[in-house]
Enzyme design. Sequence first.
Site, PDB file in Angstrom:
ATOM      1  N   GLU A 288      48.057  42.236  41.176  1.00  0.00           N
ATOM      2  CA  GLU A 288      48.426  40.908  40.679  1.00  0.00           C
ATOM      3  C   GLU A 288      49.194  40.104  41.721  1.00  0.00           C
ATOM      4  O   GLU A 288      49.951  40.652  42.517  1.00  0.00           O
ATOM      5  CB  GLU A 288      49.306  41.071  39.430  1.00  0.00           C
ATOM      6  CG  GLU A 288      49.823  39.763  38.856  1.00  0.00           C
ATOM      7  CD  GLU A 288      50.948  39.951  37.852  1.00  0.00           C
ATOM      8  OE1 GLU A 288      51.263  38.980  37.152  1.00  0.00           O
ATOM      9  OE2 GLU A 288      51.508  41.060  37.771  1.00  0.00           O
ATOM     10  N   LYS A 353      45.144  34.044  33.175  1.00  0.00           N
ATOM     11  CA  LYS A 353      45.964  34.764  32.205  1.00  0.00           C
ATOM     12  C   LYS A 353      46.252  33.911  30.981  1.00  0.00           C
ATOM     13  O   LYS A 353      46.523  32.708  31.083  1.00  0.00           O
ATOM     14  CB  LYS A 353      47.276  35.199  32.868  1.00  0.00           C
ATOM     15  CG  LYS A 353      48.122  36.149  32.025  1.00  0.00           C
ATOM     16  CD  LYS A 353      49.344  36.624  32.802  1.00  0.00           C
ATOM     17  CE  LYS A 353      50.148  37.622  31.981  1.00  0.00           C
ATOM     18  NZ  LYS A 353      51.372  38.061  32.698  1.00  0.00           N
ATOM     19  N   CYS A 408      49.070  41.999  34.213  1.00  0.00           N
ATOM     20  CA  CYS A 408      50.420  42.452  33.908  1.00  0.00           C
ATOM     21  C   CYS A 408      50.504  42.968  32.472  1.00  0.00           C
ATOM     22  O   CYS A 408      49.715  43.805  32.060  1.00  0.00           O
ATOM     23  CB  CYS A 408      51.421  41.334  34.175  1.00  0.00           C
ATOM     24  SG  CYS A 408      53.148  41.847  34.113  1.00  0.00           S
TER      25      CYS A 408
END
Length: 540
Positions: A288, A353, A408
């Site tokens: 990430e 995301k 995440c």
Amino acid sequence: MTILADRVTRWTGWRRALAAFAAGAAGALAMPPFGFLPALMVSLVPAIWLLDGATRDTRMRTLKAAAVTGWFWGFGYFVAGLWWLGAAFLVEADQFAWALPFGVLGLPALLAFFTAFGFALARLLWTGDATRILAFAAAVTLSEWLRGHLFTGFPWNSPGMALGQNLWLMQSASVVGLYGLTLLGLAIGAAPAVLLTGATRRQRWTAPLMALGVLALMADFGIWRLPDGPVATVENVSLRIMQPNLPQDAKFNPRNRDAIMRRYLAISRYAGEAGKTLDSATHLIWPESAFPFLLHRDPGALAQIAGILRPGSLLITGAARMDEPLPGESVGKFYNAIQTIDHRGTILSAYDKIHLVPFGEYLPHALDALIRAVGLRPFISIPGGFAASEQRTTLAIPGLPPVAATICYEAIFPDAFLPDGPRPDLILNVTNDAWFGSTPGPYQHFAQARLRAVEEGLPLVRAANTGISAVVDPFGRIIGSLPLGTEGVLDADLPRSISQTVYGKSRRFVLTAMLVICLMAPAARRRRRGSPQSPSPTAA
């Protein structure tokens, strides 16, 4: 020994609060990386006794006493289980040390209101016999479900993770999911409380023996479900996961951009096990937020990436992304993204995301303005923070089956990480846990992502900046991994997915049925007996 239960039951004031806090804190030892399952019993048995003693002269005062007990229990549980969040505030201590108490104590204090609700609801259904164990398990499970969904949700370290680390026991998640494991874990861990509060031998031993029986059945089911050998792999796919192990204070410093790029490229070329090289890989995966710059707006960086990829191979990497500004705006929206790049340096696909981390990736505008007004800087260096994508879709990556992409902590949410439409065949998780150093945090994060593979019957491919990077098969078996705090590459084939699990087909139906049964049993006992009295250690 009944004297102990009697003493705990009768404690009031600071003794009751301290006992609840200590019992909750003990429960954190059942979470990763410790995985000490008996700690669940050490934590939950006193909780039952404290609820036994929560009787007051009115129902409202009884419920208030139960809620206060639950708050202190939850505060202890979350402080002991989430203390490592404080490490993030020390990465740039001169800027963020002021906020450390809010992370280490403030967040647990807020989360404890969920356990306060669970304890109060349990006490509302309380009975004078072992069925109170079911009331407790069901009520606290409901509070855990609420914790995982309200106010953006934060289902970290749900008690079901005590069972979700053992390879045999975690297989039950394929039927009941995380919250089903939580219900079972709470009931099993609390059942020994009646050993010292039952009036007869039958009352003392029935619930603990049933708990042992359920635990044995779960283990037997796990042994039966696990195949003897490895699962089949996807043809013509060879993965290489690069773990750079960059400290957080260096990772987002724009001055380090060239050094970071050289490091990524160099590690990606490392010689792997069994003589594998970068040229052996069809898909190279970086973690990430890999760059302190916008990759899609940097032709030089894209050219460097193209230079290490052979024709037909791809890079899958985390990278911040910015939309074109709207008319009248100077900058566009920023997204925390995953991007796929081919050997020509062309970005083929991207995932933005959806489930952002509050305070870590965005701040409400008013709060952001307040922090800046008093001369402080928020965690988010991007103006206005990241924007959230509006729709979760399958990430299409040439050469791979349909991908459920997660960035995440999106991987800790059961159900919520799956894209709309047909079932994917792979869970991809890129993350950066460097904020938390060598604390329990990265281990807890990996364990939760691993459980998603078991719940859904899908393989997990995980790239983490500092670890733990891994490839996990759809039964939760770790095919290969890189330890926390190391740099290197992991070469692995991609396991195939298996048939959709019972949990995948039913979702919340099984959990709802379990909760109804657990709530109906004590309610039925209450109707038959009338308003129950709190059990004593000698008469339950």
